[in-house]
Design an enzyme around this catalytic site. Structure first.
Site, PDB file in Angstrom:
ATOM      1  CG  ASP A   1      37.160 -23.521  -5.094  1.00  0.00           C
ATOM      2  OD1 ASP A   1      38.051 -22.957  -5.759  1.00  0.00           O
ATOM      3  OD2 ASP A   1      36.998 -24.751  -5.081  1.00  0.00           O
TER       4      ASP A   1
ATOM      5  CB  CYS B   1      10.367  10.208  17.412  1.00  0.00           C
ATOM      6  SG  CYS B   1      11.189   8.650  17.764  1.00  0.00           S
TER       7      CYS B   1
ATOM      8  CG  ASP C   1      39.905 -19.979  -8.988  1.00  0.00           C
ATOM      9  OD1 ASP C   1      40.981 -19.821  -9.597  1.00  0.00           O
ATOM     10  OD2 ASP C   1      39.565 -21.046  -8.456  1.00  0.00           O
TER      11      ASP C   1
ATOM     12  CG  ASP D   1       8.041   7.911  15.472  1.00  0.00           C
ATOM     13  OD1 ASP D   1       9.125   7.967  14.877  1.00  0.00           O
ATOM     14  OD2 ASP D   1       7.821   7.139  16.427  1.00  0.00           O
TER      15      ASP D   1
END
Length: 736
Positions: A629, A382, A426, A715
């Site tokens: 922004d 599994c 920026d 598992d």
């Protein structure tokens, strides 16, 4: 919840891992009239486009048959209990639940009283009782364990058949039932009973771990108060549900209360603790005209607030939606693991068959030994632990970031942030505070400073740009009243134009725009260079007569100071091995002056299209994160490998970005990089644990060192380990 286009949403309770998502998705895809299926594990939601009510009913029946409780979803923004009502609940009649099976009431119960816990206690009693009876009875007692195993397999077997019919034949339920029945056939009844019990315990632990991961999202909804004190027209207050507030309502927030809405202060001053929303630990002073966010705590003064966003669209609601949508977005690593896992289970079943057939033929085992070891390999097959290893870590990382004001819109973005080799910033409003002020007004010969400033303010009237606000504030400080303006227009990155009193066409623009349009600076040219060299942004105010040469009216100098933490944030990025560069539309001298103080490279005089070219050039050398922004930043945010919006930015920037720093702190950017890298380190650990445990148990099983019940730990044990490891991220802190 349904839309006009046929889009509906349901809450699906009981999904513990990505394997559950795959099973529900596969089942939904087989139903006619159901399309565009989206299943969100952490939000426990299923969305689909539904042809008609019959298709919706068929979907609800199919999901309920798999053992998941399904009911129409409510908007998570509707209050602290969003999504927890019980109207329309679809639940299976039997509450002895297998993997994913859940009683709707379990959401409000402690884990030891849930349906899964009841199943564990029942199986534990059966197996324990069989063991005690085997000690007391001298005769053959295997039948006790056989009976316990068969009783325990009833809910699992029923669900395995439902999953097989729904398109998931290789489910963990199928593998476990096959192995347990096979063990009964070869006489290993005691081990078969223990395997089923351990499987149920593992499922319960998965459910508990998944619930803890979801608690981060639910905690966000809990930030919203249940009620608000809405003011009537006569000034008296009435207590109403916070979800009932509408745009324009006025509310009273007393000291110690949580703010029930996004709004603007009409009256009163107070310090607001915004840490539950933004992670900022220092209370922020707020007064009339200033904005407040839902979920913040009013520290000392009473406030009268006007509601500016409905409950479904306030800050908390938007954060919840972003986090829920983010947990549904799969990272590249997660997509690879899920694709790999689809091959894992059939391949492991083939290996199991090979062990059963070839062991006796080639290695001299007896057939019972071959079958026994083959069944143990089947349990190892599994892929649950492997599949959940990535989304569990991603969900924890996203929740940890949201609690600290770092919003990421999905696993792909979270993975990409840590891979960035360059961060492009920026300038205005990002590296700087976004609150420039007028530092000098230099009129052209024959003009006055007040005249130039008043004309510029008239042109900029109504603009939300930081420089425009600074010009308007400068005019107000001098007591100037800007006249009316009409025919306003903007040239992005260049200038704003308007016709002011007297029919004069005036432009307020960059020196670059002035040069392009032929504005002669004359004696003010040296002053322009001096002001820019001092780090000022200079706006050229000029008269633009139709059919004639433009005439200089004067220069405005504005300066926006860098944020206090900007230099430290750039240094932190450098320490993380990430380069930083500033992209600005400002002039080269101003950009260089600001950048020199922060310790990064500047690329100036860039229009929005120029920023796109710079981003493309940087991406050629590696992944790039763009931080901005403003509206002008939106194209660059979208073009970068990953875009990051500052919290005070425009809605356009927030929509275009992949992540957002809610606090206006540049330090949030290296924090995002740190969060991303911590998350991906956890992902790598989880994948190593999931695969490593399976390989170890595979080898020891084939060699006969371990048997059936240790195999199930490969598992369920691994699943619990990777989930608990992922939950460690919920305690992540910047710098950790």
């Amino acid at each position: 919840m349904a839309d006009m286009d046929g889009r509906r949403e349901w809450r699906v309770e009981g999904m513990d891992c990505a394997s559950c998502v795959a099973k529900v998705t596969a089942a939904a895809e087989r139903i006619p009239g159901i399309s565009a299926i989206e299943v969100n594990l952490m939000a426990e939601r299923l969305g689909a486009t539904v042809a008609d009510d019959a298709a919706a009913a068929a979907l609800e029946r199919q999901v309920a048959a798999l053992g998941y409780a399904m009911r129409p979803a409510q908007d998570p923004a509707a209050g602290a209990e969003g999504g927890h009502g019980h109207d329309g609940a679809q639940a299976p009649a039997d509450h002895s639940h297998a993997h994913g099976e859940e009683d709707p009431r379990d959401a409000e119960r402690p884990w030891w009283r849930t349906g899964k816990a009841l199943l564990v206690w029942t199986l534990g009693a059966l197996v324990g009782g069989a063991w005690l009876l085997s000690l007391a009875l001298p005769a053959e007692h295997d039948w006790l364990f056989v009976a316990a195993t068969l009783l325990a397999l009833v809910p699992f077997g029923r669900r395995a058949l439902a999953l097989a019919r729904a398109g998931s034949p290789f489910s963990i339920e199928t593998l476990m039932c096959t192995a347990a029945l096979g063990a009964l056939v070869i006489g290993a009844a005691e081990e078969a009973a223990v395997v089923v019990l351990l499987f149920a315990v593992g499922e319960l632990l998965e459910n508990v771990a998944a619930g803890r991961a979801r608690a981060g999202i639910r905690a966000l909804a809990a930030l919203m108060p249940r009620t608000a004190r809405r003011l009537r027209p006569d000034g008296t207050a009435e207590e109403v549900p916070a979800a009932a507030l509408r745009l324009g309502d006025e509310v009273l927030v007393r000291p110690g209360d949580r703010v029930p809405c996004d709004g603007a202060i009409l009256e009163g001053r107070s310090a607001l603790d915004e840490s539950p929303v933004t992670g900022e630990s220092v209370p922020v002073a707020r007064g009339p005209g200033e904005a407040v966010v839902a979920g913040s705590v009013n520290a000392d003064g009473a406030l009268r607030i006007r509601v500016t966003a409905a409950a479904s669209d306030n800050t908390i609601a938007r954060i919840i939606r972003l986090v829920e949508e983010a947990t549904a977005s799969r990272a590249p690593t997660q997509r690879f693991i899920e694709g790999f896992s689809r091959w894992w289970t059939p391949a492991a079943m083939a290996v199991s068959l090979a062990v059963i057939l070839l062991g006796p033929l080639l290695l001299g085992w007896d057939w019972q030994t071959g079958v026994y070891r083959g069944l143990a390999v089947l349990l190892i097959a599994c892929p649950c632990a492997l599949v959940i290893s990535v989304p569990a870590a991603m969900a924890s990382g996203l929740s940890a970031g949201a609690r600290r004001g770092l919003l990421v819109k999905g696993g792909a973005a979270l993975e990409a942030i840590g891979q960035a080799r360059t961060v492009a910033f920026d300038k205005t409003g990002t590296l700087t505070a976004g609150r420039p002020r007028v530092t000098a007004v230099l009129p052209a010969p024959g003009r006055s400073a007040d005249e130039v400033l008043a004309l510029a303010a008239a042109v900029e009237g109504g603009s939300a740009h930081p420089l425009a606000r600074a010009i308007l504030a400068g005019a107000a400080e001098r007591g100037l009243s800007p006249g009316p303006a009409r025919d306003q227009s903007a040239l992005p990155g260049r200038a704003v134009l308007a016709t002011v009193a007297g029919g004069i066409r005036v432009a307020v623009g960059s020196p670059r725009h002035a040069a392009e349009t032929g504005v002669a600076l004359g004696a003010l040219a040296p002053e322009l260079a001096r002001l820019e060299g001092e780090g000022n942004t200079v706006a050229v105010v000029s008269h633009m007569p139709e059919g004639a040469a433009p005439v200089l009216l004067g220069l405005l100098a504005l300066r926006d100071e860098p944020r206090e933490d900007a230099a430290a944030a750039i240094a932190a990025l450098r320490a993380q091995g990430v380069a930083a560069v500033m992209l600005t539309g400002d002039n080269a001298r101003t950009g260089a002056a600001i950048a020199a103080g922060l310790g990064l490279e500047a690329r100036a005089e860039l229009l929005p299209a120029d920023k796109l070219r710079e981003i493309a050039a940087l991406k050629a050398a590696g992944p790039v994160a763009m931080v901005g922004d403003g509206i002008n930043d939106a194209p660059a945010l979208a073009a970068a490998t990953v875009g990051i919006a500052m919290g005070g930015g425009t809605d356009v920037a927030l929509e275009a970005a992949d992540a957002a720093v809610l606090r206006d702190r540049v330090a949030g950017v290296p924090e995002l990089v740190g969060l991303s890298r911590a998350t991906m380190a956890t992902v790598r650990q989880n994948v190593a644990v999931a695969i490593g445990l399976k390989l170890v148990f595979l080898v020891t099983t084939v060699l006969g060192v371990t048997g059936l019940w240790p195999a199930i730990l490969a598992d369920t044990g691994a699943t619990v380990l990777v989930t608990l490891n992922a939950l460690r991220l919920l305690r992540w802190t910047p710098g950790a």
